[in-house]
Enzyme design. Structure first.
Site, PDB file in Angstrom:
ATOM      1  N   LYS A   1       0.863  -1.194   0.000  1.00  0.00           N
ATOM      2  CA  LYS A   1       0.000   0.000   0.000  1.00  0.00           C
ATOM      3  C   LYS A   1       0.891   1.233   0.000  1.00  0.00           C
ATOM      4  CE  LYS A   1      -3.156   2.682   3.002  1.00  0.00           C
ATOM      5  NZ  LYS A   1      -4.034   2.691   4.171  1.00  0.00           N
TER       6      LYS A   1
ATOM      7  N   ASP B   1      -2.460  10.242   3.648  1.00  0.00           N
ATOM      8  CA  ASP B   1      -3.860   9.876   3.868  1.00  0.00           C
ATOM      9  C   ASP B   1      -4.537  10.937   4.733  1.00  0.00           C
ATOM     10  OD1 ASP B   1      -6.290   8.673   4.202  1.00  0.00           O
ATOM     11  OD2 ASP B   1      -5.570   7.013   5.455  1.00  0.00           O
TER      12      ASP B   1
ATOM     13  N   LYS C   1      -9.812  13.045   8.322  1.00  0.00           N
ATOM     14  CA  LYS C   1      -9.285  12.680   9.645  1.00  0.00           C
ATOM     15  C   LYS C   1      -9.149  13.930  10.505  1.00  0.00           C
ATOM     16  CE  LYS C   1      -6.302   8.778   8.247  1.00  0.00           C
ATOM     17  NZ  LYS C   1      -6.950   7.686   8.985  1.00  0.00           N
TER      18      LYS C   1
ATOM     19  N   ASP D   1       1.705   6.389   5.457  1.00  0.00           N
ATOM     20  CA  ASP D   1       0.733   5.455   4.894  1.00  0.00           C
ATOM     21  C   ASP D   1       1.227   4.758   3.618  1.00  0.00           C
ATOM     22  OD1 ASP D   1      -1.657   4.269   5.575  1.00  0.00           O
ATOM     23  OD2 ASP D   1      -2.902   5.640   4.419  1.00  0.00           O
TER      24      ASP D   1
ATOM     25  N   ASP E   1     -12.103   7.206   4.037  1.00  0.00           N
ATOM     26  CA  ASP E   1     -10.861   6.961   4.782  1.00  0.00           C
ATOM     27  C   ASP E   1     -10.465   5.478   4.749  1.00  0.00           C
ATOM     28  OD1 ASP E   1      -8.658   7.609   6.237  1.00  0.00           O
ATOM     29  OD2 ASP E   1      -9.708   7.846   8.164  1.00  0.00           O
TER      30      ASP E   1
ATOM     31  N   GLU F   1      -9.447   3.825   2.347  1.00  0.00           N
ATOM     32  CA  GLU F   1      -8.952   3.930   0.966  1.00  0.00           C
ATOM     33  C   GLU F   1      -7.902   2.879   0.624  1.00  0.00           C
ATOM     34  OE1 GLU F   1      -7.614   5.417   3.417  1.00  0.00           O
ATOM     35  OE2 GLU F   1      -5.487   5.136   3.010  1.00  0.00           O
TER      36      GLU F   1
ATOM     37  N   ARG G   1      -7.714  -0.325   1.142  1.00  0.00           N
ATOM     38  CA  ARG G   1      -8.253  -1.553   0.528  1.00  0.00           C
ATOM     39  C   ARG G   1      -8.689  -1.293  -0.902  1.00  0.00           C
ATOM     40  NH1 ARG G   1     -12.609  -1.934   5.233  1.00  0.00           N
ATOM     41  NH2 ARG G   1     -10.889  -0.834   6.227  1.00  0.00           N
TER      42      ARG G   1
HETATM   43  N1  BES Z   1      -4.096   4.584   6.963  1.00  0.00           N
HETATM   44  C1  BES Z   1      -5.185   4.323   7.808  1.00  0.00           C
HETATM   45  C2  BES Z   1      -4.891   3.302   8.904  1.00  0.00           C
HETATM   46  C3  BES Z   1      -3.849   3.681   9.929  1.00  0.00           C
HETATM   47  C4  BES Z   1      -4.247   4.100  11.187  1.00  0.00           C
HETATM   48  C5  BES Z   1      -2.497   3.554   9.672  1.00  0.00           C
HETATM   49  C6  BES Z   1      -3.286   4.413  12.135  1.00  0.00           C
HETATM   50  C7  BES Z   1      -1.549   3.869  10.623  1.00  0.00           C
HETATM   51  C8  BES Z   1      -1.960   4.291  11.865  1.00  0.00           C
HETATM   52  C9  BES Z   1      -6.350   3.775   6.979  1.00  0.00           C
HETATM   53  O1  BES Z   1      -6.424   4.238   5.681  1.00  0.00           O
HETATM   54  C10 BES Z   1      -7.596   4.185   7.659  1.00  0.00           C
HETATM   55  O2  BES Z   1      -7.853   5.340   7.718  1.00  0.00           O
HETATM   56  N2  BES Z   1      -8.358   3.206   8.150  1.00  0.00           N
HETATM   57  C11 BES Z   1      -9.591   3.470   8.804  1.00  0.00           C
HETATM   58  C12 BES Z   1     -10.602   2.465   8.323  1.00  0.00           C
HETATM   59  C13 BES Z   1     -12.005   2.748   8.760  1.00  0.00           C
HETATM   60  C14 BES Z   1     -12.503   4.014   8.116  1.00  0.00           C
HETATM   61  C15 BES Z   1     -12.884   1.575   8.382  1.00  0.00           C
HETATM   62  C16 BES Z   1      -9.367   3.337  10.304  1.00  0.00           C
HETATM   63  O3  BES Z   1      -8.610   2.458  10.723  1.00  0.00           O
HETATM   64  O4  BES Z   1      -9.918   4.150  11.039  1.00  0.00           O
HETATM   65 ZN    ZN Z   2      -4.679   4.840   4.821  1.00  0.00          ZN
HETATM   66 MN    MN Z   3      -7.494   6.070   5.530  1.00  0.00          MN
END
Ligand code: BES
Ligand code: ZN
Ligand code: MN
Length: 496
Positions: A266, A271, A278, A289, A348, A350, A352
């Site tokens: 990824k 992000d 966020k 990210d 968010d 994104e 996947r």
């Molecule tokens: N890049 C983030 C996940 C992340 C969180 C990486 C903390 C490193 C540290 C990912 O894209 C994300 O935002 N995931 C969301 C998914 C949710 C919206 C289903 C999350 O984990 O909140």
């Molecule tokens: Zn992300």
């Molecule tokens: Mn995200």
């Protein structure tokens, strides 16, 4: 860092530092006895006073020691010799390296002679030391005038006199290459998103690949459109920076019958969350990210430099997740390359969306085994903490091999279940699937989403959201990018 070997008694080696690795409850025989004698019984007194016992990660610094040629002495504890592990050794070695690199040093002599353990050969120890000192002498202070860490000019390994010199030299080279690869991944993560964006990451990949004999192909916006990668392209639409996919191909075992290992990363270079923006706290570290992509690139480079007899395809999906006027919206239905339609319920989620199309592209390029690396979910950090990688798979035998490689490399990974019913949570009323699975089990529902794009190939998804980026320094490692899983992926390739 230059490396040399010496068989000189440690008390006679002139260096800025002499580092002696000692197990817990060490006895004063052989090398430690000689050193103890030269130091006028100092080691014996430290042990008796319990100022140094050799516990795992324990350090004892002695400036200006009398009786030896080195200017400073550092004792580093390894814990009980029976439970000595690669993970423990890495900790101690990295802690020792960080302790001495806070100021400039020229020569560091490292004595491995007091470690006599059935499960760790001198060559292995040399390799681990080389990697640890390489990592431990580089910080995240890329833009600080006053550096916190200083490179070591020369590491002099004081090897056991009965060790095979050619074997030690080969192990040192391997260790050096691995250390440089981990540092490369760390540096890519530590650079700000204004420097590392899809195009600039791709250019770096091209440059690194050409230096290492790797075939490298870059797909630009137009090529991605031709490939119908609607899911990845939707994420990229919110940014002024166009997306890229980089395909790295290393053929170390050409000819028929050799399987191809596919490594997918990824690469969200920043992000913001997109329209599901966020908050500042959550966004603060989101330059990290693309850590999955960084580790994949660094691993393929290391595999090629080590000339491992394997075939590897590395693929990274590079996008910036932003909020521009053409950004994807909630309720949008995306058409992935595989033909699976996806309802967007949270912009968010994104990662996947990016991986879906890249995994599918990897299948079409003929990979036989897949591993993907992604900073995918905060839920995985909630489940396992900040220092453990989550592993999810559709094939237990393949998962066991990946976990075995992690253990051999000294990196912590833990498997999460993939029961069928988790897939119910990503059903959609308007499309084949939706990109979020509700409140609970978020690491696994994300993996269930990815599983729709890997066909019947053995696949392991590694969620590195916790370990990819360290909030603060610890004795054994610097804050910032960690280069997580580089050593594991190279070990995996070595065992293919
Ligand atoms: N890049 C983030 C996940 C992340 C969180 C990486 C903390 C490193 C540290 C990912 O894209 C994300 O935002 N995931 C969301 C998914 C949710 C919206 C289903 C999350 O984990 O909140
Ligand atoms: Zn992300
Ligand atoms: Mn995200």
């Amino acid at each position: 860092m230059k490396l040399s070997f010496s068989t000189t008694p440690s008390s006679e080696v002139p260096a800025d530092w002499l580092i002696l690795l000692l197990p817990e409850g060490f006895t004063l025989e052989g090398e430690p006895a000689l050193l103890n004698q030269a130091l006028g019984g100092l080691l014996e007194r430290l042990r008796a006073q319990q100022d140094f016992q050799g516990k795992l990660g324990e350090l004892c610094q002695i400036p200006a020691p009398a009786g030896i040629a080195a200017q400073r002495l550092l004792l580093a504890g390894l814990g009980p010799v029976e439970t000595l592990s690669v993970r423990g050794l890495n900790r101690t070695l990295q802690t020792a390296a960080r302790a001495i690199t806070s100021r400039a040093t020229r020569q560091v002599a490292l004595s491995l002679r007091a470690v006599q353990s059935a499960n760790i050969a001198p060559a292995t120890l040399t390799q681990l030391a080389m990697t640890a000192f390489e990592i431990g002498s580089e910080g995240q202070d890329l833009f600080r005038a006053e550096k916190k860490r200083h490179p070591i000019e020369e590491l002099i390994v004081l090897s056991p006199t009965d060790a095979n010199p050619a074997e030690l030299a080969a192990a040192a080279t391997t260790g050096h290459i691995l250390g440089e690869a981990v540092n490369l991944a760390r540096r890519l993560v530590n650079l700000p998103a204004e420097e590392i964006y899809p195009e600039s990451f791709a250019l770096k990949a091209v440059e690194l690949a050409s230096g290492a004999g790797i075939h490298c192909e870059v797909l630009d916006q137009h090529a991605l459109e031709s490939e119908k990668m609607g899911s990845l392209l939707a994420v990229a639409r919110g940014s002024d920076r166009p997306p890229r996919v980089v395909i790295l191909e290393y053929r170390g075992a050409p000819g028929n019958g050799h399987k191809v290992l596919g490594l997918v990363g990824k690469g969200v270079t920043f992000d913001s969350g997109g329209l599901s923006l966020k908050p500042t706290d959550g966004m603060l570290t989101m330059k990290c990210d693309m850590a999955g992509a960084a580790s994949v690139l660094a691993s393929v480079v290391a595999i090629a430099r080590l000339k491992l007899p394997v075939n590897v395809i590395g693929m990274v999906g590079l996008v910036e997740n932003m909020t521009g006027g053409r950004a994807m919206k909630l309720g949008d239905v995306l058409h992935s390359r595989r033909g699976v339609s996806i309802e967007v319920q949270n912009t968010d989620a994104e990662g996947r969306l990016v991986l879906a199309d890249v995994l599918d592209l990897a299948l079409s390029r003929g990979v036989d085994y897949l591993v993907d690396l992604a900073t995918l979910t905060g839920a995985c950090v909630v489940a396992l903490g900040e220092d453990v990688v989550g592993a999810m798979s559709n094939n237990q035998a393949w998962c066991d091999r990946v976990l075995g490689a992690a253990q051999a490399a000294g990196e912590d990974a833990w498997q999460l279940p993939m029961f069928d019913h988790y897939a119910d949570l990503i059903k959609s009323d308007v499309a084949d699937i939706r990109n979020v699975g509700g409140r609970w089990g978020g690491a696994i529902t994300a993996a269930k989403f990815l599983e729709r794009f890997v066909g019947d190939k053995p696949w392991v998804h590694l969620d590195i959201a916790g370990p990819a980026f360290a909030a603060a320094d610890k004795p054994h490692r610097e804050g910032g990018g960690t280069g997580v899983m580089v050593r594991t992926l190279v070990e995996l390739a070595r065992t293919m």
